[in-house]
Motif scaffolding. Structure first.
Motif, PDB file in Angstrom:
ATOM      1  N   MET A  44      -4.667  -1.484   1.377  1.00 44.11           N
ATOM      2  CA  MET A  44      -4.082  -1.319  -0.654  1.00 44.11           C
ATOM      3  C   MET A  44      -2.887  -0.898  -0.328  1.00 44.11           C
ATOM      4  N   PHE A  45      -2.586   0.196   0.750  1.00 44.90           N
ATOM      5  CA  PHE A  45      -1.311   1.033  -0.061  1.00 44.90           C
ATOM      6  C   PHE A  45       0.164  -0.182   0.619  1.00 44.90           C
ATOM      7  N   ALA A  46       0.186  -1.400   1.401  1.00 45.53           N
ATOM      8  CA  ALA A  46       0.841  -1.882   1.869  1.00 45.53           C
ATOM      9  C   ALA A  46       1.145  -3.140   0.579  1.00 45.53           C
ATOM     10  N   GLU A  47      -0.141  -2.902   0.477  1.00 43.21           N
ATOM     11  CA  GLU A  47       0.648  -4.666  -0.697  1.00 43.21           C
ATOM     12  C   GLU A  47       0.558  -3.376  -1.777  1.00 43.21           C
ATOM     13  N   THR A  48       0.274  -2.478  -2.603  1.00 41.29           N
ATOM     14  CA  THR A  48       0.872  -1.789  -3.728  1.00 41.29           C
ATOM     15  C   THR A  48       2.646  -1.769  -3.740  1.00 41.29           C
ATOM     16  N   TYR A  49       2.601  -1.600  -2.242  1.00 43.87           N
ATOM     17  CA  TYR A  49       3.892  -1.192  -1.875  1.00 43.87           C
ATOM     18  C   TYR A  49       4.919  -2.039  -2.315  1.00 43.87           C
ATOM     19  N   ARG A  50       4.395  -3.215  -1.481  1.00 44.81           N
ATOM     20  CA  ARG A  50       4.946  -4.457  -0.937  1.00 44.81           C
ATOM     21  C   ARG A  50       5.436  -5.620  -2.884  1.00 44.81           C
ATOM     22  N   HIS A  51       4.493  -5.288  -3.051  1.00 46.61           N
ATOM     23  CA  HIS A  51       4.470  -5.463  -4.953  1.00 46.61           C
ATOM     24  C   HIS A  51       5.511  -4.426  -5.823  1.00 46.61           C
ATOM     25  N   PHE A  52       5.676  -3.240  -6.115  1.00 46.61           N
ATOM     26  CA  PHE A  52       7.117  -2.407  -5.750  1.00 46.61           C
ATOM     27  C   PHE A  52       7.877  -2.435  -5.586  1.00 46.61           C
ATOM     28  N   LEU A  53       7.983  -2.801  -4.409  1.00 52.50           N
ATOM     29  CA  LEU A  53       9.666  -3.450  -3.012  1.00 52.50           C
ATOM     30  C   LEU A  53       9.994  -4.425  -4.074  1.00 52.50           C
ATOM     31  N   CYS A  54       8.937  -5.451  -4.139  1.00 52.42           N
ATOM     32  CA  CYS A  54      10.034  -7.056  -4.931  1.00 52.42           C
ATOM     33  C   CYS A  54      10.140  -6.744  -6.531  1.00 52.42           C
ATOM     34  N   LEU A  63      17.759   2.553  -5.315  1.00 49.43           N
ATOM     35  CA  LEU A  63      18.921   2.683  -5.008  1.00 49.43           C
ATOM     36  C   LEU A  63      20.099   2.515  -3.541  1.00 49.43           C
ATOM     37  N   ASN A  64      19.029   2.368  -2.613  1.00 49.43           N
ATOM     38  CA  ASN A  64      20.206   2.079  -1.632  1.00 49.43           C
ATOM     39  C   ASN A  64      19.262   0.862  -0.550  1.00 49.43           C
ATOM     40  N   ASN A  65      19.827  -0.150  -0.224  1.00 48.57           N
ATOM     41  CA  ASN A  65      18.963  -0.598   0.642  1.00 48.57           C
ATOM     42  C   ASN A  65      18.616   0.012   2.384  1.00 48.57           C
ATOM     43  N   SER A  66      19.442   0.743   2.121  1.00 51.20           N
ATOM     44  CA  SER A  66      19.194   1.553   4.061  1.00 51.20           C
ATOM     45  C   SER A  66      17.566   2.307   3.555  1.00 51.20           C
ATOM     46  N   TYR A  67      17.627   2.742   2.366  1.00 49.87           N
ATOM     47  CA  TYR A  67      16.217   3.611   2.225  1.00 49.87           C
ATOM     48  C   TYR A  67      15.065   2.894   2.274  1.00 49.87           C
ATOM     49  N   GLU A  68      15.580   1.491   1.229  1.00 53.32           N
ATOM     50  CA  GLU A  68      13.573   0.637   1.335  1.00 53.32           C
ATOM     51  C   GLU A  68      13.559   0.203   3.182  1.00 53.32           C
ATOM     52  N   ARG A  69      15.078  -0.155   3.662  1.00 58.06           N
ATOM     53  CA  ARG A  69      14.628  -0.178   5.211  1.00 58.06           C
ATOM     54  C   ARG A  69      14.126   0.401   6.418  1.00 58.06           C
ATOM     55  N   SER A  70      14.168   1.984   5.849  1.00 59.81           N
ATOM     56  CA  SER A  70      14.125   2.576   6.430  1.00 59.81           C
ATOM     57  C   SER A  70      12.447   3.631   5.881  1.00 59.81           C
ATOM     58  N   MET A  71      12.231   3.077   4.889  1.00 58.18           N
ATOM     59  CA  MET A  71      10.962   3.280   5.103  1.00 58.18           C
ATOM     60  C   MET A  71      10.125   2.494   5.191  1.00 58.18           C
ATOM     61  N   THR A  84       4.211  -4.689   7.651  1.00 63.85           N
ATOM     62  CA  THR A  84       5.700  -5.223   7.510  1.00 63.85           C
ATOM     63  C   THR A  84       6.035  -6.107   6.817  1.00 63.85           C
ATOM     64  N   ALA A  85       5.559  -6.971   7.985  1.00 62.13           N
ATOM     65  CA  ALA A  85       6.612  -8.319   8.320  1.00 62.13           C
ATOM     66  C   ALA A  85       6.820  -9.017   7.302  1.00 62.13           C
ATOM     67  N   LYS A  86       6.010  -9.778   6.230  1.00 63.59           N
ATOM     68  CA  LYS A  86       6.660  -9.428   4.277  1.00 63.59           C
ATOM     69  C   LYS A  86       7.598  -8.807   3.792  1.00 63.59           C
ATOM     70  N   MET A  87       7.599  -7.352   4.288  1.00 66.70           N
ATOM     71  CA  MET A  87       8.110  -6.614   3.577  1.00 66.70           C
ATOM     72  C   MET A  87       9.864  -6.473   4.171  1.00 66.70           C
ATOM     73  N   GLU A  88       9.948  -6.793   5.728  1.00 68.69           N
ATOM     74  CA  GLU A  88      10.785  -7.419   6.446  1.00 68.69           C
ATOM     75  C   GLU A  88      12.063  -8.565   6.041  1.00 68.69           C
ATOM     76  N   GLY A  89      11.021  -9.692   5.686  1.00 68.73           N
ATOM     77  CA  GLY A  89      11.367 -10.771   5.304  1.00 68.73           C
ATOM     78  C   GLY A  89      11.991 -10.550   3.361  1.00 68.73           C
ATOM     79  N   MET A  90      11.522  -9.891   2.996  1.00 69.66           N
ATOM     80  CA  MET A  90      12.297 -10.184   1.582  1.00 69.66           C
ATOM     81  C   MET A  90      13.157  -9.231   2.036  1.00 69.66           C
ATOM     82  N   MET A  91      13.660  -8.095   2.858  1.00 73.23           N
ATOM     83  CA  MET A  91      15.502  -7.370   2.567  1.00 73.23           C
ATOM     84  C   MET A  91      16.093  -7.880   4.184  1.00 73.23           C
ATOM     85  N   ALA A  92      15.811  -9.297   4.414  1.00 69.30           N
ATOM     86  CA  ALA A  92      16.473 -10.337   4.751  1.00 69.30           C
ATOM     87  C   ALA A  92      17.619 -11.006   4.095  1.00 69.30           C
TER      88      ALA A  92
END
Length: 92
Positions: A44-54, A63-71, A84-92
């Motif tokens: 649930m945390f991962a889904e909610t985090y992915r929604h906020f990331l989007c 603030l900075n993409n490096s912080y996003e990648r770090s998290m 985290t595969a979908k999140m990493e895809g969003m950052m690519a």
């Protein structure tokens, strides 16, 4: 969800209407990951985090993409690459 909202504010660069420097952001993200370890519903945390990331990425408020990648990397170490595969895809 509250933890995700806090993380969202940190990654937008604001906490209590003050700007955060690099050390403060990393410290806050480490604290979020520490609390994440104790959550029962990590999916649930991962889904909610992915929604906020989007939202952050689409609105350009991150603030900075490096912080996003770090998290994302920290979450990957805690719960695996499948989560985290979908999140990493969003950052690519």
């Amino acid at each position: 969800e509250v933890l995700c909202m806090y993380c969202d504010k940190v990654l937008k660069g604001r906490r209590a209407k003050e700007r955060l420097n690099e050390a403060e952001v990393e410290k806050a993200l480490d604290a979020v990951v520490c609390l994440f370890r104790y959550l029962k519903d990590k999916d649930m945390f991962a889904e909610t985090y992915r929604h906020f990331l989007c939202k952050r990425l689409l609105s350009g408020k991150s603030l900075n993409n490096s912080y996003e990648r770090s998290m994302i990397t920290k979450l990957k170490m805690e719960c695996g690459a499948q989560v985290t595969a979908k999140m990493e895809g969003m950052m690519a």
